[in-house]
Motif scaffolding. Structure first.
Motif, short mmCIF file in Angstrom:
data_model
loop_
_atom_site.label_atom_id
_atom_site.label_comp_id
_atom_site.label_asym_id
_atom_site.label_seq_id
_atom_site.Cartn_x
_atom_site.Cartn_y
_atom_site.Cartn_z
N ALA A 204 71.48 57.08 2.92
CA ALA A 204 71.28 55.70 3.38
C ALA A 204 69.80 55.31 3.36
CB ALA A 204 71.86 55.54 4.78
N SER A 205 68.93 56.28 3.65
CA SER A 205 67.49 55.98 3.72
C SER A 205 66.86 55.81 2.35
CB SER A 205 66.78 57.11 4.48
OG SER A 205 67.26 57.22 5.80
N HIS A 206 67.55 56.26 1.29
CA HIS A 206 66.95 56.22 -0.04
C HIS A 206 67.80 55.47 -1.05
CE1 HIS A 206 65.00 59.66 1.97
NE2 HIS A 206 63.96 59.35 1.24
N MET A 207 68.70 54.63 -0.57
CA MET A 207 69.56 53.88 -1.48
C MET A 207 68.77 53.01 -2.45
SD MET A 207 72.82 54.43 -1.35
CE MET A 207 73.51 52.91 -2.00
N ASP A 208 67.68 52.44 -1.97
CA ASP A 208 66.88 51.55 -2.83
C ASP A 208 66.20 52.30 -3.97
OD1 ASP A 208 67.61 49.44 -1.23
OD2 ASP A 208 65.79 49.49 -0.02
N SER A 209 66.07 53.61 -3.84
CA SER A 209 65.39 54.40 -4.87
C SER A 209 66.34 54.87 -5.96
CB SER A 209 64.72 55.63 -4.24
OG SER A 209 63.81 55.24 -3.23
N ILE A 210 67.65 54.76 -5.71
CA ILE A 210 68.64 55.29 -6.64
C ILE A 210 68.99 54.24 -7.69
CG2 ILE A 210 70.95 56.31 -6.85
CD1 ILE A 210 70.75 57.11 -3.91
#
Length: 217
Positions: A204-210
């Motif tokens: 959830a904390s890195h969704m924007d990076s995927i």
């Protein structure tokens, strides 16, 4: 200089190798070293004495943003570098190195892997393996990604292993070839309740990076 490409490949490489090779899935491991001038990913198997036997090293050149492997010619006393252009080239190089290593007769004899005795029974699908563990599937297969133009589908389903109470997440890849042949690969990820909350929070904390699968590399 950037490590974005290195991080993306590192995150996917182990799962991709496990999904295409049953033997690697059982004994193949990898370690990541980002502290070197040229970060590297090393692949190995463990002996009965827990010693690591390395069979392939991927190097990453952060200035040219490319992966490569090195080889050495004893006769010419020269080293050479092979550039790996994309994720498919990287997987092929590691996969080939793994099987060349496993075909070393001395190695196979020394560690007496079970594959020789089990043959076809050993290569049965993961689904058969987890049926023996008595998995209670809590969800049906849920489609996570589909590309009708490329005939690719990825599904997931979640279950609980009765004996241990661990959760199991099964990913199934289905690809239809040009010959209209359906290729199916399964990968199972087992985790405890304590791990689940950490995994969910990290994702959830890195969704924007995927990146989306449709984005490509």
């Amino acid at each position: 200089m950037t490590l974005d490409w290195f991080d993306r490949v590192s995150a996917e490489l182990q799962d991709d190798l496990e999904s295409i090779c049953e033997q690697y899935d059982q004994i193949g491991h990898m370690s990541i070293d980002k502290g070197a001038k040229h970060p590297r990913i090393e692949f190995f198997v463990e002996s009965e004495e827990n010693d690591r036997e390395y069979f392939c090293t991927l190097f990453f050149d952060p200035f040219n943003n490319e992966f490569y492997i090195e080889s050495f010619d004893l006769d010419l006393d020269l080293s050479s570098r092979t550039i790996l252009e994309d994720i498919d080239d990287i997987i092929d190089a590691v996969h080939e190195s793994f099987h060349e290593f496993m075909e070393d007769e001395d190695y196979v004899t020394a560690y007496e892997y079970e594959y020789d005795d089990q043959d076809e029974d050993y290569i049965d699908s993961d689904e058969d393996e987890y049926e023996t563990l008595e998995v209670d599937w809590e969800t049906p297969e849920v489609t996570a990604y589909i590309d009708e133009n490329e005939d690719v589908e990825i599904t997931y389903k979640f279950g609980v292993i009765q004996e241990t109470g661990d959760g199991i997440l099964q990913r199934t890849n289905r690809v239809k070839t040009e010959d209209d042949e359906l290729i199916k690969d399964e990968f199972n990820f087992i985790f405890s309740k304590d791990e689940a909350s950490t995994i969910i929070a990290m994702i959830a904390s890195h969704m924007d990076s995927i990146q989306s699968l449709d984005t490509g590399y």
